[in-house]
Design a protein around this motif. Structure first.
Motif, mmCIF file in Angstrom:
data_model
loop_
_atom_site.group_PDB
_atom_site.id
_atom_site.type_symbol
_atom_site.label_atom_id
_atom_site.label_comp_id
_atom_site.label_asym_id
_atom_site.label_seq_id
_atom_site.Cartn_x
_atom_site.Cartn_y
_atom_site.Cartn_z
ATOM 1 N N ASP A 227 0.802 -1.221 0.000
ATOM 2 C CA ASP A 227 0.000 0.000 0.000
ATOM 3 C C ASP A 227 0.834 1.270 0.000
ATOM 4 O O ASP A 227 0.304 2.357 0.121
ATOM 5 C CB ASP A 227 -0.967 0.009 1.193
ATOM 6 C CG ASP A 227 -0.259 0.202 2.516
ATOM 7 O OD1 ASP A 227 0.962 -0.018 2.561
ATOM 8 O OD2 ASP A 227 -0.921 0.569 3.496
ATOM 9 N N MET A 228 2.149 1.148 -0.128
ATOM 10 C CA MET A 228 3.001 2.329 -0.223
ATOM 11 C C MET A 228 3.923 2.167 -1.420
ATOM 12 O O MET A 228 4.214 1.060 -1.846
ATOM 13 C CB MET A 228 3.835 2.509 1.049
ATOM 14 C CG MET A 228 2.997 2.716 2.297
ATOM 15 S SD MET A 228 2.256 4.332 2.341
ATOM 16 C CE MET A 228 3.694 5.306 2.756
ATOM 17 N N ASN A 233 6.685 0.021 4.309
ATOM 18 C CA ASN A 233 5.274 0.298 4.103
ATOM 19 C C ASN A 233 4.430 -0.273 5.234
ATOM 20 O O ASN A 233 4.928 -0.936 6.138
ATOM 21 C CB ASN A 233 4.821 -0.255 2.750
ATOM 22 C CG ASN A 233 5.140 -1.731 2.618
ATOM 23 O OD1 ASN A 233 4.800 -2.510 3.495
ATOM 24 N ND2 ASN A 233 5.815 -2.115 1.551
ATOM 25 N N SER A 234 3.130 -0.010 5.144
ATOM 26 C CA SER A 234 2.231 -0.400 6.236
ATOM 27 C C SER A 234 2.148 -1.910 6.401
ATOM 28 O O SER A 234 2.053 -2.413 7.527
ATOM 29 C CB SER A 234 0.834 0.183 5.980
ATOM 30 O OG SER A 234 0.895 1.582 5.910
ATOM 31 N N ARG A 263 -4.771 2.060 -0.624
ATOM 32 C CA ARG A 263 -4.315 1.490 0.656
ATOM 33 C C ARG A 263 -5.090 0.198 0.922
ATOM 34 O O ARG A 263 -6.297 0.221 1.102
ATOM 35 C CB ARG A 263 -4.558 2.481 1.779
ATOM 36 C CG ARG A 263 -3.998 3.877 1.495
ATOM 37 C CD ARG A 263 -3.076 4.296 2.596
ATOM 38 N NE ARG A 263 -2.601 5.648 2.394
ATOM 39 C CZ ARG A 263 -1.325 5.983 2.305
ATOM 40 N NH1 ARG A 263 -0.404 5.051 2.383
ATOM 41 N NH2 ARG A 263 -0.947 7.237 2.156
ATOM 42 N N CYS A 295 -5.905 1.828 7.271
ATOM 43 C CA CYS A 295 -5.998 2.139 5.843
ATOM 44 C C CYS A 295 -7.130 3.115 5.546
ATOM 45 O O CYS A 295 -7.023 3.938 4.631
ATOM 46 C CB CYS A 295 -6.200 0.859 5.038
ATOM 47 S SG CYS A 295 -4.737 -0.203 4.973
ATOM 48 N N GLY A 300 -5.467 8.796 0.917
ATOM 49 C CA GLY A 300 -5.482 7.784 -0.119
ATOM 50 C C GLY A 300 -6.843 7.115 -0.180
ATOM 51 O O GLY A 300 -7.830 7.604 0.378
#
Length: 429
Positions: A227-228, A233-234, A263, A295, A300
């Protein structure tokens, strides 16, 4: 950002996993259910006729080494205009989109233009439609051993541009997610986007890739393996591959402050490679829930894989179908306590996104907290939204400010005590 097309949320649907039947007609019956969850868009995996090539050299390694020996990969077409009989007919496809619109949903189609099957129907008309070597043979790509579209051939470009228009004008689609978009010439996308938006200015374009420059050439959003755009990232943070502190440092950078990222907590790629070790099963219900809420509260566009809304943990191999190792969602989960709770949470989050569309665009202000706690503010037209997540082992105490919209694993007295994998969202006026 002023030209950004707003998107409340996206629900990703795979015909092979969404229903036991695995057909467009079966999925169509459940569109009111998806709409009732509060999603704006439903994004469906490809349903074009697939190449049933039994040559294992044309199968990607994970597919070749997998248990399911289905030759029909949904990302390996031989016909871009006709629906594979596995899913139904062209009429079923158009009826699906019409029913989606009648339910208040918009439909995103997956465009797979980088590669295709070696047995593409169009080759009888133009052998140079595909990339060929000096001997006239069709070489296979390195990462995916499929044939490659020859973008030096103007006839191939016209064929695909007309295919985009077909989905918009004849079928009524509302947007596209462009598979491997970074690897397709950007001038091809520019012309294709120009043509479809001449017909429908609101067509939404999502690029699967890491190149942020595509956002300057007509794309609205970027969709990547995670998601990045760059690591950390997450997903790495939530699975413990990087620390929460490292994630917060990354989020504080300018590049992360954009409303143009998808996301997600899971998608078809993650579900496909996970097998029985789906993120929901590995992380546990509470942590997975916190990740979903994260998210939805970041800038986003939040994105949900079918079944995430009721804690599904069943095997979701995209190669499995009625003939080869079929695996559909375990809809019984929707009747469990956890499943009912998750559905309620998704509805609340989608409603929140509808009420505060500015959450997609405005920056995320990371607040100072202990290393394993994430806290940030999001500016609203009136007031702020504040979110706090505790991914550490110790209880985190904070002042109680604003009205709580959603929470889990917290205790509220004079202060709020946030336990492990707990979170809360408040609105501050």
């Amino acid at each position: 950002m002023e030209n950004l097309r707003k998107c409340r949320s996206i629900y990703q649907m795979s015909m092979r996993t969404f229903t036991p039947d695995g057909t467009l007609k079966a999925a169509e019956k459940l569109l009111p259910y998806v709409a009732d969850l509060g999603f704006e868009y439903v994004y469906i995996l490809p349903v074009c006729e697939a190449d049933r090539d039994y040559d294992l050299d044309t199968w990607s390694p994970d597919w070749r080494n997998g248990v399911i020996k289905n030759p029909a990969n949904p990302y390996k077409h031989i016909d871009y205009y006709n629906v594979d009989s596995e899913y139904g007919t062209n009429e079923d496809f158009k009826n699906f989109i019409t029913s989606a619109h009648n339910s208040g949903l918009k439909v995103i189609i997956d465009l797979v233009y980088l590669h295709c099957g070696r047995n593409l129907y169009h080759l009888s008309e133009d052998p140079d439609f595909l990339v060929r070597d000096e001997r006239g043979n069709i070489p296979l790509g390195e990462r995916w051993p499929f044939a490659r579209i020859n973008f030096n051939n103007i006839k191939a470009r016209e064929y695909l541009w007309n295919n985009m228009l077909y989905y918009i004008t004849d079928c009524g689609a509302d947007g596209f997610r462009c598979d491997c978009g970074d690897m397709v010439p950007i001038d091809f996308w520019e012309e294709g986007i120009r043509r479809v938006r001449a017909v429908n200015p609101n067509v939404i374009m999502i690029n699967e890739g890491y190149n942020r420059e595509t956002l300057e050439h007509g794309f609205d959003m970027i969709y990547t393996d995670n998601d990045m755009i760059t690591e950390p990232n997450s997903y790495y943070m939530i699975t413990g591959k990087i620390s929460v502190a490292e994630w917060k440092n990354r989020m504080s950078e300018e590049f992360a402050k954009s409303g143009k990222f998808i996301r997600f907590v899971e998608n078809h790629d993650l579900a496909n490679v996970s097998g029985v070790a789906r993120p929901e099963a590995v992380l546990g219900t509470d942590k997975f829930e916190a990740y979903i809420v994260l998210c939805y509260t970041l800038n986003g566009v939040p994105f949900i894989w079918n079944g995430n809304e009721f804690c599904d943990t069943s095997v979701n191999k995209i190669m499995g179908n009625r003939e080869y190792g079929h695996n559909s969602l375990n809809w019984m989960n929707a009747q469990t306590e956890n499943g009912k709770r998750r559905i309620s949470i998704i509805k609340t989050l989608n409603k929140m996104r509808g009420e505060y569309p500015e959450l997609q665009i405005d920056e995320t202000e990371i607040l100072n907290t202990s290393d394993n706690v994430i806290a940030f503010k999001r500016k609203l037209k009136k007031g702020f939204l504040m979110a706090v997540f505790n991914f550490g082992k110790d209880i985190y105490e904070t002042e109680c400010i604003g009205n709580i919209i959603l929470s889990n694993n917290i205790k509220k007295n004079n202060k709020i005590s946030v336990e492990k994998n707990g979170y809360y969202i408040t609105r501050i006026i």
